[in-house]
Design a protein around this motif. Sequence first.
Motif, PDB file in Angstrom:
ATOM      1  N   VAL A  26      39.356  57.360 -42.724  1.00 16.36           N
ATOM      2  CA  VAL A  26      38.121  57.436 -42.741  1.00 16.36           C
ATOM      3  C   VAL A  26      37.508  56.943 -41.390  1.00 16.36           C
ATOM      4  O   VAL A  26      36.469  57.436 -40.838  1.00 16.36           O
ATOM      5  CB  VAL A  26      37.518  56.012 -43.764  1.00 16.36           C
ATOM      6  CG1 VAL A  26      35.998  55.650 -43.522  1.00 16.36           C
ATOM      7  CG2 VAL A  26      37.668  56.535 -45.106  1.00 16.36           C
ATOM      8  N   ILE A  27      38.254  55.766 -40.475  1.00 18.04           N
ATOM      9  CA  ILE A  27      37.758  55.344 -39.248  1.00 18.04           C
ATOM     10  C   ILE A  27      37.686  56.766 -38.349  1.00 18.04           C
ATOM     11  O   ILE A  27      37.019  56.815 -37.606  1.00 18.04           O
ATOM     12  CB  ILE A  27      38.755  54.503 -38.913  1.00 18.04           C
ATOM     13  CG1 ILE A  27      38.425  52.969 -39.607  1.00 18.04           C
ATOM     14  CG2 ILE A  27      38.563  54.110 -37.404  1.00 18.04           C
ATOM     15  CD1 ILE A  27      39.456  52.254 -39.409  1.00 18.04           C
ATOM     16  N   LYS A  28      38.921  57.456 -38.607  1.00 15.94           N
ATOM     17  CA  LYS A  28      39.144  58.719 -37.761  1.00 15.94           C
ATOM     18  C   LYS A  28      37.783  59.955 -37.751  1.00 15.94           C
ATOM     19  O   LYS A  28      37.451  60.378 -36.860  1.00 15.94           O
ATOM     20  CB  LYS A  28      40.449  59.529 -37.937  1.00 15.94           C
ATOM     21  CG  LYS A  28      40.967  60.679 -37.315  1.00 15.94           C
ATOM     22  CD  LYS A  28      42.039  61.328 -37.749  1.00 15.94           C
ATOM     23  CE  LYS A  28      42.555  62.474 -37.158  1.00 15.94           C
ATOM     24  NZ  LYS A  28      43.581  63.212 -37.552  1.00 15.94           N
ATOM     25  N   ASP A  33      33.137  62.314 -35.560  1.00 11.62           N
ATOM     26  CA  ASP A  33      31.833  62.648 -35.881  1.00 11.62           C
ATOM     27  C   ASP A  33      30.956  61.823 -34.918  1.00 11.62           C
ATOM     28  O   ASP A  33      30.009  62.672 -34.391  1.00 11.62           O
ATOM     29  CB  ASP A  33      31.380  62.316 -37.314  1.00 11.62           C
ATOM     30  CG  ASP A  33      32.000  63.297 -38.200  1.00 11.62           C
ATOM     31  OD1 ASP A  33      32.679  64.110 -37.981  1.00 11.62           O
ATOM     32  OD2 ASP A  33      31.789  62.840 -39.512  1.00 11.62           O
ATOM     33  N   PHE A  34      31.136  60.762 -34.537  1.00 18.71           N
ATOM     34  CA  PHE A  34      30.207  60.202 -33.639  1.00 18.71           C
ATOM     35  C   PHE A  34      30.392  60.627 -32.260  1.00 18.71           C
ATOM     36  O   PHE A  34      29.132  60.693 -31.438  1.00 18.71           O
ATOM     37  CB  PHE A  34      30.387  58.517 -33.601  1.00 18.71           C
ATOM     38  CG  PHE A  34      29.390  57.635 -32.964  1.00 18.71           C
ATOM     39  CD1 PHE A  34      28.088  57.185 -33.424  1.00 18.71           C
ATOM     40  CD2 PHE A  34      29.654  57.135 -31.606  1.00 18.71           C
ATOM     41  CE1 PHE A  34      27.316  56.528 -32.916  1.00 18.71           C
ATOM     42  CE2 PHE A  34      28.795  56.476 -30.994  1.00 18.71           C
ATOM     43  CZ  PHE A  34      27.540  56.144 -31.888  1.00 18.71           C
ATOM     44  N   GLU A  50      27.851  48.619 -32.086  1.00 15.60           N
ATOM     45  CA  GLU A  50      27.354  47.966 -33.304  1.00 15.60           C
ATOM     46  C   GLU A  50      27.323  49.263 -34.352  1.00 15.60           C
ATOM     47  O   GLU A  50      27.511  48.809 -35.482  1.00 15.60           O
ATOM     48  CB  GLU A  50      25.946  47.743 -32.945  1.00 15.60           C
ATOM     49  CG  GLU A  50      26.304  46.256 -32.229  1.00 15.60           C
ATOM     50  CD  GLU A  50      24.686  45.977 -31.735  1.00 15.60           C
ATOM     51  OE1 GLU A  50      23.759  46.037 -32.363  1.00 15.60           O
ATOM     52  OE2 GLU A  50      24.662  45.171 -30.858  1.00 15.60           O
ATOM     53  N   GLN A  51      26.850  50.264 -34.106  1.00 15.40           N
ATOM     54  CA  GLN A  51      26.703  51.604 -34.726  1.00 15.40           C
ATOM     55  C   GLN A  51      27.913  51.805 -35.541  1.00 15.40           C
ATOM     56  O   GLN A  51      27.975  52.197 -36.749  1.00 15.40           O
ATOM     57  CB  GLN A  51      26.090  52.710 -34.027  1.00 15.40           C
ATOM     58  CG  GLN A  51      25.595  53.887 -35.052  1.00 15.40           C
ATOM     59  CD  GLN A  51      24.574  53.488 -36.080  1.00 15.40           C
ATOM     60  OE1 GLN A  51      23.690  52.991 -35.768  1.00 15.40           O
ATOM     61  NE2 GLN A  51      24.933  53.908 -37.443  1.00 15.40           N
ATOM     62  N   ILE A  52      28.842  52.087 -34.730  1.00 12.00           N
ATOM     63  CA  ILE A  52      30.234  52.471 -35.146  1.00 12.00           C
ATOM     64  C   ILE A  52      30.762  51.310 -36.391  1.00 12.00           C
ATOM     65  O   ILE A  52      31.341  51.933 -37.448  1.00 12.00           O
ATOM     66  CB  ILE A  52      31.213  52.855 -34.215  1.00 12.00           C
ATOM     67  CG1 ILE A  52      30.750  53.933 -33.496  1.00 12.00           C
ATOM     68  CG2 ILE A  52      32.904  52.968 -34.873  1.00 12.00           C
ATOM     69  CD1 ILE A  52      31.711  54.087 -32.118  1.00 12.00           C
ATOM     70  N   SER A  53      30.489  50.032 -35.861  1.00 12.55           N
ATOM     71  CA  SER A  53      31.155  49.216 -36.945  1.00 12.55           C
ATOM     72  C   SER A  53      30.410  49.033 -38.346  1.00 12.55           C
ATOM     73  O   SER A  53      30.910  49.125 -39.292  1.00 12.55           O
ATOM     74  CB  SER A  53      31.310  47.855 -36.149  1.00 12.55           C
ATOM     75  OG  SER A  53      29.875  47.425 -35.907  1.00 12.55           O
ATOM     76  N   ARG A  54      28.945  49.233 -38.147  1.00 12.12           N
ATOM     77  CA  ARG A  54      28.230  49.419 -39.195  1.00 12.12           C
ATOM     78  C   ARG A  54      28.631  50.677 -40.063  1.00 12.12           C
ATOM     79  O   ARG A  54      28.656  50.405 -41.133  1.00 12.12           O
ATOM     80  CB  ARG A  54      26.742  49.582 -38.832  1.00 12.12           C
ATOM     81  CG  ARG A  54      25.939  48.506 -39.230  1.00 12.12           C
ATOM     82  CD  ARG A  54      24.511  48.827 -38.998  1.00 12.12           C
ATOM     83  NE  ARG A  54      24.352  48.092 -37.766  1.00 12.12           N
ATOM     84  CZ  ARG A  54      23.720  48.514 -36.728  1.00 12.12           C
ATOM     85  NH1 ARG A  54      23.272  49.883 -36.746  1.00 12.12           N
ATOM     86  NH2 ARG A  54      23.481  47.892 -35.397  1.00 12.12           N
ATOM     87  N   ASP A  55      28.691  51.911 -39.452  1.00 16.82           N
ATOM     88  CA  ASP A  55      29.259  52.869 -40.086  1.00 16.82           C
ATOM     89  C   ASP A  55      30.383  52.826 -40.896  1.00 16.82           C
ATOM     90  O   ASP A  55      30.679  53.272 -42.017  1.00 16.82           O
ATOM     91  CB  ASP A  55      29.515  54.126 -39.143  1.00 16.82           C
ATOM     92  CG  ASP A  55      27.981  54.569 -38.742  1.00 16.82           C
ATOM     93  OD1 ASP A  55      26.719  54.138 -39.116  1.00 16.82           O
ATOM     94  OD2 ASP A  55      27.822  55.441 -37.939  1.00 16.82           O
ATOM     95  N   ILE A  56      31.605  52.150 -40.364  1.00 19.74           N
ATOM     96  CA  ILE A  56      32.873  51.916 -41.028  1.00 19.74           C
ATOM     97  C   ILE A  56      32.672  50.974 -42.146  1.00 19.74           C
ATOM     98  O   ILE A  56      33.134  51.278 -42.969  1.00 19.74           O
ATOM     99  CB  ILE A  56      33.890  51.449 -39.874  1.00 19.74           C
ATOM    100  CG1 ILE A  56      34.106  52.531 -38.659  1.00 19.74           C
ATOM    101  CG2 ILE A  56      35.139  50.801 -40.528  1.00 19.74           C
ATOM    102  CD1 ILE A  56      35.191  52.023 -37.703  1.00 19.74           C
ATOM    103  N   ILE A  85      35.879  44.053 -38.516  1.00 19.77           N
ATOM    104  CA  ILE A  85      35.860  45.503 -37.771  1.00 19.77           C
ATOM    105  C   ILE A  85      35.608  45.225 -36.110  1.00 19.77           C
ATOM    106  O   ILE A  85      34.624  44.346 -35.664  1.00 19.77           O
ATOM    107  CB  ILE A  85      35.049  46.322 -38.205  1.00 19.77           C
ATOM    108  CG1 ILE A  85      35.179  46.548 -39.865  1.00 19.77           C
ATOM    109  CG2 ILE A  85      34.617  47.549 -37.742  1.00 19.77           C
ATOM    110  CD1 ILE A  85      33.728  47.321 -40.462  1.00 19.77           C
ATOM    111  N   GLN A  86      36.455  45.608 -35.460  1.00 13.67           N
ATOM    112  CA  GLN A  86      36.386  45.289 -33.842  1.00 13.67           C
ATOM    113  C   GLN A  86      36.648  46.634 -33.299  1.00 13.67           C
ATOM    114  O   GLN A  86      37.418  47.791 -33.479  1.00 13.67           O
ATOM    115  CB  GLN A  86      37.474  44.698 -33.700  1.00 13.67           C
ATOM    116  CG  GLN A  86      37.533  44.324 -31.848  1.00 13.67           C
ATOM    117  CD  GLN A  86      38.691  43.383 -31.514  1.00 13.67           C
ATOM    118  OE1 GLN A  86      39.740  43.038 -32.539  1.00 13.67           O
ATOM    119  NE2 GLN A  86      38.667  43.281 -30.001  1.00 13.67           N
ATOM    120  N   VAL A  87      35.533  47.180 -32.463  1.00  9.17           N
ATOM    121  CA  VAL A  87      35.117  48.363 -31.893  1.00  9.17           C
ATOM    122  C   VAL A  87      35.130  47.970 -30.194  1.00  9.17           C
ATOM    123  O   VAL A  87      34.627  46.955 -29.840  1.00  9.17           O
ATOM    124  CB  VAL A  87      33.845  48.866 -32.271  1.00  9.17           C
ATOM    125  CG1 VAL A  87      33.770  50.312 -31.437  1.00  9.17           C
ATOM    126  CG2 VAL A  87      34.007  49.283 -33.775  1.00  9.17           C
TER     127      VAL A  87
END
Length: 123
Positions: A26-28, A33-34, A50-56, A85-87
Motif C-alpha cells: 500500500v505504501i509503495k 503515484d505521488f 503531511e499529504q503522504i502521511s494522510r494518504d497512507i 506514520i513517519q515520512v
Amino acid sequence: MSQYQPTYQLEPKEAEKFYPSKVKEVIKSILHDFFEDKPYDVAETPRWCEQISRDIRKALTPKQDDYRDMRYSKSVKLDRYKLAIQVTIGEMKGQGLKISSKCLWDPAFDNYASYTFTTEKYY
C-alpha cells in the motif's frame, strides 16, 4: 433475568491483523503515484510529508463511505491499530541518513512496515 456475555474484542480478527508485506505494498503504491515525474522542491517537502502521511492513514483505515482510497487497500483494514506514520523527504547530495525509533509493543500483534522510495534527485 438474562445474563449477557462481554461483547468487547481484545484481539484483531484474522482479516484485520497487521501484515507488513500488505502494508508495504500500500505504501509503495501511494509513493509511486505521488512522486511520479515530480521534481524536487525544498519549499514543498513539508506539505508533501503531511499529504503522504494522510494518504497512507486513509488507505490503511478506510471508512465505510470513503471509496476514493479503496484502490490502495482492498486487502488491508487496520481499524484496531494505532498507526505511527513517519515520512522523510530529502535531496540526494551524496550524504547518508539513519533514522531510528523506540516503542513498547505486544509482539503477538504489533509490527511495522518500512519502504524507501528513491530517485536520482531525492529520497
